[in-house]
Design a protein around this motif. Structure first.
Motif, PDB file in Angstrom:
ATOM      1  N   THR A  25       0.841  -1.200   0.000  1.00  0.00           N
ATOM      2  CA  THR A  25       0.000   0.000   0.000  1.00  0.00           C
ATOM      3  C   THR A  25       0.876   1.250   0.000  1.00  0.00           C
ATOM      4  OG1 THR A  25      -0.079   0.142   2.394  1.00  0.00           O
ATOM      5  CG2 THR A  25      -1.797  -1.179   1.325  1.00  0.00           C
ATOM      6  N   GLY A  46      -9.503   1.845   5.710  1.00  0.00           N
ATOM      7  CA  GLY A  46     -10.012   3.028   5.027  1.00  0.00           C
ATOM      8  C   GLY A  46     -11.176   3.688   5.725  1.00  0.00           C
ATOM      9  N   THR A  52      -4.901   9.684   5.610  1.00  0.00           N
ATOM     10  CA  THR A  52      -5.247  10.511   4.439  1.00  0.00           C
ATOM     11  C   THR A  52      -4.019  11.238   3.883  1.00  0.00           C
ATOM     12  OG1 THR A  52      -7.474  10.871   5.301  1.00  0.00           O
ATOM     13  CG2 THR A  52      -6.671  12.455   3.658  1.00  0.00           C
ATOM     14  N   VAL A  55      -3.657  12.897  -3.332  1.00  0.00           N
ATOM     15  CA  VAL A  55      -3.139  12.364  -4.583  1.00  0.00           C
ATOM     16  C   VAL A  55      -3.704  13.247  -5.696  1.00  0.00           C
ATOM     17  CG1 VAL A  55      -3.021  10.378  -6.118  1.00  0.00           C
ATOM     18  CG2 VAL A  55      -3.000  10.034  -3.636  1.00  0.00           C
ATOM     19  N   THR A  58      -6.400  15.412  -4.355  1.00  0.00           N
ATOM     20  CA  THR A  58      -7.638  14.819  -3.831  1.00  0.00           C
ATOM     21  C   THR A  58      -7.329  13.936  -2.626  1.00  0.00           C
ATOM     22  OG1 THR A  58      -8.576  14.799  -6.041  1.00  0.00           O
ATOM     23  CG2 THR A  58      -9.616  13.350  -4.421  1.00  0.00           C
ATOM     24  N   PRO A  59      -8.093  14.088  -1.545  1.00  0.00           N
ATOM     25  CA  PRO A  59      -7.839  13.227  -0.378  1.00  0.00           C
ATOM     26  C   PRO A  59      -8.041  11.762  -0.721  1.00  0.00           C
ATOM     27  CG  PRO A  59      -9.320  15.039   0.193  1.00  0.00           C
ATOM     28  CD  PRO A  59      -9.181  15.040  -1.296  1.00  0.00           C
ATOM     29  N   GLN A  60      -7.111  10.946  -0.285  1.00  0.00           N
ATOM     30  CA  GLN A  60      -7.186   9.524  -0.579  1.00  0.00           C
ATOM     31  C   GLN A  60      -6.668   8.755   0.630  1.00  0.00           C
ATOM     32  OE1 GLN A  60      -6.546   8.917  -4.735  1.00  0.00           O
ATOM     33  NE2 GLN A  60      -5.528   6.968  -4.381  1.00  0.00           N
ATOM     34  N   ARG A  61      -7.234   7.578   0.866  1.00  0.00           N
ATOM     35  CA  ARG A  61      -6.762   6.732   1.963  1.00  0.00           C
ATOM     36  C   ARG A  61      -5.504   6.006   1.524  1.00  0.00           C
ATOM     37  NH1 ARG A  61      -9.852   9.450   3.725  1.00  0.00           N
ATOM     38  NH2 ARG A  61     -11.943   9.040   4.528  1.00  0.00           N
ATOM     39  N   SER A  65      -4.728   2.491  -1.005  1.00  0.00           N
ATOM     40  CA  SER A  65      -4.141   2.785  -2.319  1.00  0.00           C
ATOM     41  C   SER A  65      -2.878   1.959  -2.500  1.00  0.00           C
ATOM     42  CB  SER A  65      -3.764   4.264  -2.412  1.00  0.00           C
ATOM     43  OG  SER A  65      -4.843   5.078  -2.018  1.00  0.00           O
ATOM     44  N   CYS A  70       0.363   4.719  -7.878  1.00  0.00           N
ATOM     45  CA  CYS A  70       0.539   6.162  -7.681  1.00  0.00           C
ATOM     46  C   CYS A  70       1.709   6.713  -8.490  1.00  0.00           C
ATOM     47  CB  CYS A  70       0.747   6.469  -6.202  1.00  0.00           C
ATOM     48  SG  CYS A  70      -0.712   6.088  -5.213  1.00  0.00           S
ATOM     49  N   ARG A  73       1.764  10.290 -10.311  1.00  0.00           N
ATOM     50  CA  ARG A  73       0.805  11.171  -9.646  1.00  0.00           C
ATOM     51  C   ARG A  73       1.542  12.008  -8.608  1.00  0.00           C
ATOM     52  NH1 ARG A  73      -4.327   7.826  -9.139  1.00  0.00           N
ATOM     53  NH2 ARG A  73      -5.242   9.893  -8.867  1.00  0.00           N
TER      54      ARG A  73
END
Ligand code: FES
Length: 931
Positions: A25, A46, A52, A55, A58-61, A65, A70, A73
């Motif tokens: 992850t 999540g 958090t 990415v 934008t907020p992402q867990r 992920s 990634c 990005r």
């Protein structure tokens, strides 16, 4: 062939080469390879939002992920929001607004809020709730987080950075927490460190027939496998009934039976799967009714032989009438009696008698329990772990492992919340044993599910309560009988139950009171200390019944409370005089504010919904147990403060620093607060029972005043005048009264003391509450584990609810929460405790519940065990600070850690009654029960 591959990810503006498996992850890569530990591991599902990151904005867990996805990005972690040493506007707003408590959620919150403002520079409250709905905070109650987000672009006034006692000083550690610099236990590493993991029992009650760990030991990378056979000692606070790992018998599902240390976490967890355990399952009793039944299985058949202690560490005879006999599942009994209850019933014109029931709530500190234990060449252990007392960790690990305390050092990293759940040992003894076995550092951090299954909960309880009064509302007598579910091990149950019985008189003058309690072993995880310490159960019972009494005699429920309310000078059970009591002021403030706001008017509710207004009160204590503090004047005139107190997020580092600075008229920045360390810190019992501001605050104030006296003595010698002619002046100066230009600095005084005359200036104070003890001539106390509780603290809430008649769902709309804190050393921190306590109480009242089926906890995740998110909090929570100074308190202060939670459940239950006329006597107040 390795399945790892190299790839680049772009983090905080830099391209970083990493190596990982396709399944790794983003969270794992950020934390383990790039040492970006601002993203926290809170649940790995999540749900909590602590991990958090942004990415592409934008907020992402990060826990959901895959790192490899990634590539290409732009990833932003909290460390990348500002240059090193600086803060972004949002980070600064969190600091200034008091939005940071334990700080475990703060990086994720800050990032989610940053993304919101990038899209919407002027968000409304609903926008903020929506944007942060995936980020859980267990400490703050979210109110100050909303304020912080709104303040960034709205130009809201930020508090002045005045540091005096009574000022809204920002927390001294808040910058570290919002920047990601604060290190919690899972953020720590040591050279050659191993990773630990534990295997929990799959059975709720069973004999262990055989454990075969050979295959686990043979797994490459495994350095040690321990089982119960490695732990001959039993340990415990009141009853020594527990071993580090189960031996012979398991008594709850999830109880650790084996532990592994291996080169990495994956290997350790793979090894667990190779441990073969044969159980002979026994009948299990998972609630107190089953456990007290005649045919109940005996949960501790060796109970009679266990060592039993009272709170003062004195050995109790066994068997003893107060404790269990070992022939049934009774762990402890308590009986309290004052006045003549039996005679009083005859004078009562109204008598109510009902039964009430409360449930198991989990602490859900956002940081799961863990420990990192290092071992030096001499075999001395250094334990880094989140706890409520480094001294307790030292004592309990030494006891559990049979080591002298000199071989155990405990220190505290940042603590991601505790609420009582980290007050006793958790994984420290297991991790220490693994370090001893391998002679290498070992880190062991529980998963969220393991934390749920292995540790503690609030005590489920059953009460029968009887209250009698005259028709004019004068309460003459109350009698309660309580049954507390202790779970499989004693832990702090006797103390919690004693308070849960004692506090059932409530904040009222009831001349005749009788209470009895019985604590019962069951085949569930141990129950222990949890914010309120028996008080929430007692308040639900007592405050529900007082409302029922008001309805019965046709009296306004607040007027009934005021009529019977304790006031300054009154005595509680056992005769201790209450020197400061703002209870009536709390009641009136909460009621007046709610009435002025038009709360509880059903005609304001939409069709199909009803509104109600309910009240609840709290009587808690603060000031129990011992503490100490050292204050040392450094050569440059600043001050080093050392208390041994662990800040769990409630802000005690800052509050104690303010007290010290206030006594010496220094700016807060001139006081250095020492991290707790058993090798160097004076003793502090625990950060628990709302006690730190009062007890440690007193010790700090006394020690600082000793330094002040020495400063003035030295100053008098240097200025050749009488001490009485001198005064402290702000900023570290001593001056001649009435002569502005005649003064010398602390620096001059300290330099002289250090290098020429007298020696360094230090103040030290150790204390145990020195007020009245419970008078045995006045009150019968059998099985009671306290001499006294310190001082009493009071509060009252008014809560407006709206209820859906079709579904039974209750929504809390507004709340007014008044608490007498004596003196608010830091009003922002006080409000944070009230708001956070309220929201934790809201979860307790409405939906949080641990559920067992066939002896197994079936909701051990944050997906299945819901805690309040920002979307569930009321539209308005109004903390109301009442200041009725406590004569013995530091600057008049009293505690506020627990009381914010205590009145919530009864206030909501009473509001439901006010809306519907239906009385619910069982928590939680779920839609099913309301319907
Ligand atoms: Fe949010 Fe502690 S401050 S979880």
């Amino acid at each position: 062939m390795s399945d790892k591959q190299q790839f680049n990810i772009r983090v905080n503006g830099d391209d970083r080469a990493v190596t990982g498996k396709p399944s790794d992850t983003l969270l794992r890569v950020l934390r383990d390879q790039l040492d970006l530990t601002g993203a926290k591991r809170g649940c790995d599902q999540g749900v909590c939002g602590a991990c958090t990151v942004l990415v592409d904005g934008t907020p992402q867990r990060a826990c959901l992920s895959l790192a490899i996805n990634c590539t290409g990005r732009e990833i932003t972690t909290v460390e990348g929001l500002a240059e090193p040493g600086a803060l972004s506007k949002m980070q600064q707003a969190f600091v200034d607004s008091g939005a940071v408590q334990c700080g475990f959620c703060s990086p994720g919150m800050v990032l989610a809020a940053t993304a919101l403002l990038a899209e919407n520079p002027s968000p409304g409250v609903e926008d903020i709730r929506s944007a942060l709905s995936g980020n859980l905070c267990r400490c703050s109650g979210y109110e100050k987080i909303i304020t912080a987000v709104q303040s960034v672009n709205a130009g809201l006034d930020q508090p002045e950075h005045d540091h005096a006692v009574g000022a809204r000083a920002p927390r001294i550690e808040a910058r570290d927490k919002v920047s990601g610099a604060a290190r919690y236990v899972d953020d720590l590493n040591a050279p050659h460190m191993l990773h630990g993991a534990i295997l929990g029992s799959s059975a709720p009650h069973a004999r262990i027939v055989r454990i075969d760990a050979d295959r686990a030991r043979a797994l490459k990378g495994v350095e040690a496998v321990l089982t119960g056979e490695d732990f001959p000692n039993r340990y415990g606070s009141f009853v020594k009934d527990e071993r580090v790992l189960a031996r012979g018998t398991v008594r709850y599902a999830g109880q650790p039976v084996a532990a592994v240390a291996a080169i990495d976490e994956d290997t350790a967890r793979r090894a667990l799967l190779l441990i073969d355990i044969e159980y002979d399952e026994l009948p299990a009793a998972t609630d107190t009714r089953a456990s007290l039944a005649e045919d109940a299985p005996l949960i501790h058949d060796g109970f009679a032989d266990y060592e039993k202690l009272n709170l003062r560490g004195a050995q109790l005879d066994a068997p003893d009438q107060e404790i269990g006999q070992g022939t049934d599942n009774v762990l402890w009994r308590v009986d309290i009696s004052e006045g003549d209850v039996d005679a009083a019933w005859a004078d009562c014109e109204v008598i109510l008698e009902n039964e009430y029931e409360t449930h198991a709530q989990q602490h859900v500190y956002m940081e799961p329990c863990g420990a990192l234990v290092e071992i030096d060449a001499s075999g001395k252990l250094t334990i880094h772990s989140p706890s409520q007392s480094v001294h307790n960790v030292q004592a309990k690990v030494a006891e559990a492992l049979g080591l002298p305390m000199t071989r155990v050092r405990a220190v505290s990293p940042f603590v991601g919340g505790a609420f009582g759940g980290k007050g006793g040992p958790h994984v420290q003894p297991i991790t220490a044993a693994l370090a001893l076995a391998t002679k290498r550092p070992v880190k062991l951090v529980l998963s969220r599910a393991e934390d749920f299954e292995f540790l503690r909960s609030r005590h489920p309880s059953r009460y029968r309560a009887k209250t009698g009064a005259r028709r004019d509302g004068t309460i003459l007598a109350r009698e309660i009988e309580a049954v507390f579910d202790a779970g499989a091990y004693c832990d702090e149950t006797p103390a919690v139950m004693c308070f849960g019985v004692f506090a059932a008189r409530g904040p009222y003058n009831i001349p005749n009171f009788r209470g009895s309690g019985v604590a019962v072993y069951t085949n569930k995880l141990r129950t222990g200390s949890f914010r309120g310490f028996g008080g929430p159960q007692a308040a639900f019972v007592g405050e529900s019944q007082i409302d029922e009494l008001a309805a019965e005699i046709g009296m306004d429920p607040v007027e009934l409370r005021i009529k019977n309310a304790m006031r300054t000078g009154d005595q509680y059970i056992g005769g201790q005089t209450v020197e400061s009591c703002g209870y009536v002021a709390c009641l009136e403030a909460a009621r007046d504010a709610a009435i002025a706001a038009g709360a509880g008017n059903s005609s304001d509710a939409p069709p199909g919904r009803k509104r109600g207004l309910g009240y609840g009160s709290s009587l808690q204590i603060c000031g129990s147990h011992s503490t100490s503090a050292n204050v040392y004047l450094l050569p440059d005139g600043s001050v080093a403060l050392n208390t041994g107190v662990v800040d769990l997020g409630q802000g005690s580092d800052t509050t104690l620093t303010q007290i010290c600075a206030g006594a010496l008229e220094l700016p807060i920045g001139s006081v250095s607060f020492a991290a707790p360390d058993t090798d160097s810190s004076p003793f502090n019992w625990k950060t628990s029972a709302s006690r730190v501001t009062y007890t440690a605050g007193r010790a700090v104030l006394d020690a600082a005043n000793e330094v002040k006296r020495a400063i003035l003595d030295n100053g008098a010698e240097m200025m050749e005048c009488a001490v009485e002619d001198l005064e402290l002046r702000p900023g570290g100066r001593v001056g001649l009264k009435g002569v502005a230009e005649q003064e010398i600095t602390f620096r001059d005084i300290s330099a002289r003391a250090h290098y020429r005359v007298g020696g360094p200036i230090m103040g030290a104070r150790s204390l145990m509450f020195d007020g009245e003890k419970l008078d045995p001539k006045r009150v019968l106390l059998d099985g009671f584990v306290f001499d006294n509780f310190g001082i009493y603290i009071f509060g009252a809430h008014a809560v407006e609810i709206e209820l859906d008649e079709a579904t039974g769902r209750v929504e809390v709309l507004r709340a007014w929460c008044a608490h007498d804190v004596g003196r608010a050393i830091n009003p922002s921190a006080v409000e944070g405790q009230i708001e956070g306590g309220f929201v934790q109480g809201l979860g307790y009242a409405l939906f949080e519940e641990m559920v067992w089926a066939d002896g197994r906890l079936i909701n051990p995740t944050l997906m299945d065990y819901k805690i309040p998110g920002i979307a569930e909090i009321p539209a308005e929570i109004h903390p109301i600070i009442i200041e009725d100074p406590e004569p013995t308190g530091p600057f008049g202060a009293k505690g506020i850690g627990e009381p914010g939670l205590v009145p919530v459940a009864p206030a909501i239950a009473n509001a439901i009654y006010s809306a519907t006329g239906a009385r619910i006597r069982k928590l939680p107040l779920t839609p099913e029960r309301v319907l």
